[in-house]
Design a protein around this motif. Structure first.
Motif, short mmCIF file in Angstrom:
data_model
loop_
_atom_site.label_atom_id
_atom_site.label_comp_id
_atom_site.label_asym_id
_atom_site.label_seq_id
_atom_site.Cartn_x
_atom_site.Cartn_y
_atom_site.Cartn_z
N MET A 1 0.84 -1.17 0.00
CA MET A 1 0.00 0.00 0.00
C MET A 1 0.89 1.24 0.00
SD MET A 1 -2.91 0.60 2.77
CE MET A 1 -4.06 1.86 2.65
N SER A 2 0.68 2.14 -0.97
CA SER A 2 1.51 3.33 -1.05
C SER A 2 0.92 4.44 -0.19
CB SER A 2 1.64 3.80 -2.50
OG SER A 2 0.40 4.25 -2.97
N THR A 3 1.82 5.28 0.30
CA THR A 3 1.39 6.42 1.09
C THR A 3 1.71 7.68 0.32
OG1 THR A 3 3.49 6.54 2.24
CG2 THR A 3 1.76 5.22 3.28
N ALA A 4 0.90 8.70 0.54
CA ALA A 4 1.12 9.98 -0.12
C ALA A 4 2.40 10.61 0.44
CB ALA A 4 -0.07 10.90 0.12
N PRO A 5 3.15 11.32 -0.41
CA PRO A 5 4.36 11.97 0.08
C PRO A 5 4.00 13.01 1.15
CG PRO A 5 4.04 12.38 -2.28
CD PRO A 5 2.91 11.55 -1.82
N GLU A 6 4.90 13.19 2.07
CA GLU A 6 4.70 14.17 3.13
C GLU A 6 4.74 15.58 2.55
OE1 GLU A 6 6.94 15.51 7.18
OE2 GLU A 6 6.95 13.39 6.66
N VAL A 7 3.85 16.42 3.01
CA VAL A 7 3.79 17.81 2.55
C VAL A 7 4.74 18.66 3.38
CG1 VAL A 7 2.30 19.82 2.26
CG2 VAL A 7 1.41 17.54 1.75
N HIS A 8 5.61 19.37 2.68
CA HIS A 8 6.58 20.26 3.33
C HIS A 8 5.86 21.55 3.71
CE1 HIS A 8 10.73 22.08 3.60
NE2 HIS A 8 9.98 23.17 3.50
N GLN A 9 5.83 21.89 4.99
CA GLN A 9 5.24 23.15 5.45
C GLN A 9 6.29 24.25 5.31
OE1 GLN A 9 2.04 23.68 6.38
NE2 GLN A 9 1.63 21.53 5.93
#
Length: 124
Positions: A1-9
């Motif tokens: 299961m793939s996870t969405a890339p982390e969003v850089h704040q």
């Protein structure tokens, strides 16, 4: 299961500048229309700015309107910026980027659109 890339704040304008790269300029409208009835000898200028943002793109759009005694003009231009990673930033940071960076990228295109329209209409 793939996870969405982390969003850089994104915290500040310097961080945002290091992540966004100008990928293109797009015209939505360039128009000039001669006025048949004389008007008072004043020129009015307006600028509307809107933006579209996704985690990987930022697209500020500038619609300049000019009303002169001889003609009416509309120049509508967007700049497209892309990030190599998903980012998120505040409306205040978006406004700062627009005011300090994006307007400088589109200004030559706004000026050229106005100048070429006035030239075609033979308006000084």
């Amino acid at each position: 299961m793939s996870t969405a890339p982390e969003v850089h704040q994104v915290a500040d304008i310097h961080d945002l500048l290091s992540l966004l790269e100008l990928k293109g300029i797009k015209f939505f409208e360039v128009s000039g229309r001669l006025v048949t009835d004389p008007r008072e000898d004043t020129t009015d200028f307006g600028m509307e700015v809107v933006q579209r943002q996704t985690p990987e793109t930022f697209e500020p759009r500038f619609k300049m309107t000019v009303t002169s005694p001889q003609a009416d003009y509309v120049i509508d231009v967007a700049s497209r910026y892309e990030s190599p990673e998903p980012i998120a930033f505040s409306p205040q940071l978006a406004a700062e980027f627009i005011e300090r960076v994006a307007v400088m990228a589109v200004f030559p295109f706004l000026r050229e659109g106005l100048a070429s329209s006035a030239s075609r209409l033979e308006v000084p």
